[in-house]
Design a protein around this motif. Structure first.
Motif, mmCIF file in Angstrom:
data_model
loop_
_atom_site.group_PDB
_atom_site.id
_atom_site.type_symbol
_atom_site.label_atom_id
_atom_site.label_comp_id
_atom_site.label_asym_id
_atom_site.label_seq_id
_atom_site.Cartn_x
_atom_site.Cartn_y
_atom_site.Cartn_z
ATOM 1 N N ASP A 185 0.825 -1.214 0.000
ATOM 2 C CA ASP A 185 0.000 0.000 0.000
ATOM 3 C C ASP A 185 0.858 1.262 0.000
ATOM 4 O O ASP A 185 0.601 2.219 0.736
ATOM 5 C CB ASP A 185 -0.940 -0.001 1.210
ATOM 6 N N TRP A 186 1.923 1.258 -0.839
ATOM 7 C CA TRP A 186 2.826 2.399 -0.916
ATOM 8 C C TRP A 186 2.101 3.634 -1.447
ATOM 9 O O TRP A 186 1.262 3.545 -2.342
ATOM 10 C CB TRP A 186 3.977 2.087 -1.869
ATOM 11 N N VAL A 187 2.478 4.794 -0.932
ATOM 12 C CA VAL A 187 1.976 6.075 -1.431
ATOM 13 C C VAL A 187 3.012 6.656 -2.389
ATOM 14 O O VAL A 187 4.178 6.844 -2.021
ATOM 15 C CB VAL A 187 1.715 7.071 -0.286
ATOM 16 N N HIS A 192 0.919 12.090 -5.142
ATOM 17 C CA HIS A 192 0.132 12.541 -3.995
ATOM 18 C C HIS A 192 0.053 14.065 -3.981
ATOM 19 O O HIS A 192 -1.007 14.645 -3.713
ATOM 20 C CB HIS A 192 0.769 12.030 -2.702
ATOM 21 N N TRP A 224 8.399 6.879 -2.895
ATOM 22 C CA TRP A 224 7.236 6.257 -2.283
ATOM 23 C C TRP A 224 7.446 6.182 -0.773
ATOM 24 O O TRP A 224 8.570 6.235 -0.282
ATOM 25 C CB TRP A 224 7.035 4.828 -2.807
ATOM 26 N N THR A 226 5.570 4.250 2.953
ATOM 27 C CA THR A 226 4.486 3.529 3.599
ATOM 28 C C THR A 226 3.512 4.557 4.174
ATOM 29 O O THR A 226 3.859 5.722 4.385
ATOM 30 C CB THR A 226 5.030 2.605 4.699
ATOM 31 N N ARG A 227 2.281 4.128 4.397
ATOM 32 C CA ARG A 227 1.212 5.074 4.760
ATOM 33 C C ARG A 227 1.558 5.906 5.993
ATOM 34 O O ARG A 227 1.256 7.104 6.055
ATOM 35 C CB ARG A 227 -0.083 4.302 5.006
ATOM 36 N N ASP A 228 2.190 5.304 6.983
ATOM 37 C CA ASP A 228 2.498 6.031 8.214
ATOM 38 C C ASP A 228 3.502 7.146 7.956
ATOM 39 O O ASP A 228 3.422 8.232 8.543
ATOM 40 C CB ASP A 228 3.009 5.076 9.298
ATOM 41 N N ALA A 230 4.045 8.542 4.846
ATOM 42 C CA ALA A 230 3.431 9.478 3.895
ATOM 43 C C ALA A 230 2.563 10.511 4.599
ATOM 44 O O ALA A 230 2.445 11.657 4.150
ATOM 45 C CB ALA A 230 2.609 8.711 2.870
ATOM 46 N N ALA A 231 1.971 10.129 5.718
ATOM 47 C CA ALA A 231 1.123 11.060 6.467
ATOM 48 C C ALA A 231 1.920 12.237 7.012
ATOM 49 O O ALA A 231 1.337 13.281 7.349
ATOM 50 C CB ALA A 231 0.437 10.321 7.614
#
Length: 260
Positions: A185-187, A192, A224, A226-228, A230-231
């Motif tokens: 689930d890479w951002v 973005h 890219w 990870t979601r944590d 990227a936030a």
């Protein structure tokens, strides 16, 4: 924190523009690909003079090579052999906040998008397959950056229709990269902050007499997270002006800023 990725296409030959960029932008961390130098000949002094005293390199004579230069401490480096032939295409470190930073140079894949007649294309797809296996097992906050040598979206290339059979934008490469992205689930931080269908390129061929006029670009360089992680990203920049600097790389730097 500012993290930059740049395929420099020979760090020694282009050290002047690297130094210029570091003075002007002052990133905290610089990830380089295609350094094209063995470790003992790497220009350490030039980077240390500008405050980049934490240096992790994985070099190879005349080909490939990756490096991470940092003004903040970096530890626990690794060198994963996703090419399965010991080419210097990856180096990874851990940042002071515990985030992993993985710097990769994915193979270009040759000229013909058929693994039966072009083994290099098969090696590229297999490289991505090994990355997918690694990504699926990943269990820590991570940034994955570098020259992916794939422009996945229609707005990542100057002509989707004309490049469908050109290595870097073929359907099988795009599909394989999508599987890599989905594997954890890479951002995609570039998209973005600059959503499609806005034009976004990071590479222009040396073959063009005037790259800016023809503007036949591709987005081959990516960052890219990870979601944590990227936030915590606050911005993304591509430095197109660097393509016009003296003795330029055919790639430009990309940078993501994080609120750390």
């Amino acid at each position: 924190m500012k993290i930059v990725s740049w395929n420099i296409n020979s760090v020694r030959f282009r050290i002047a523009i690297v130094e210029q960029f570091l003075r002007e932008v002052e990133p905290d961390i610089l990830c380089l690909q295609e350094t094209k130098v063995i470790d003992s000949d790497f220009p350490f002094d030039a980077f240390r003079a500008l405050g980049y005293r934490h240096i992790v390199i994985h070099g190879q004579r005349m080909h490939h090579g990756v490096a991470i230069l940092s003004r903040v401490p970096i530890v626990e480096d690794d060198r994963l052999d996703w090419q399965a032939n010991r080419e210097a295409r990856h180096v990874g470190v851990r940042l002071p906040n515990g985030v992993r930073l993985e710097n990769v140079y994915i193979p270009a894949g040759g000229d013909v998008p058929d693994r039966e007649v072009n083994p290099k294309f098969g090696q590229k797809l297999d490289f991505l397959g090994r990355m997918i296996d690694w990504s699926q097992a990943l269990d820590c906050p991570t940034i994955l950056t570098g020259d992916f040598n794939i422009a996945p979206l229609e707005s990542d290339v100057w002509s989707h229709k004309q490049l469908l059979d050109v290595v870097s934008h073929t359907p099988i490469e795009v599909e394989t990269l999508a599987r890599l992205q989905a594997s954890n689930d890479w951002v995609d931080l570039g998209r973005h902050f600059v959503p499609a269908p806005t034009r976004l390129y990071t590479w222009w061929s040396y073959r063009a007499k005037d790259w800016a006029v023809s503007d036949r670009g591709r987005r081959l360089d990516h960052m890219w997270a990870t979601r944590d992680v990227a936030a915590q990203a606050s911005g993304h920049t591509v430095f197109e002006a660097c393509r016009s600097w003296l003795k330029p790389s055919d790639h430009i730097p990309i940078m993501t800023e994080f609120d750390w």
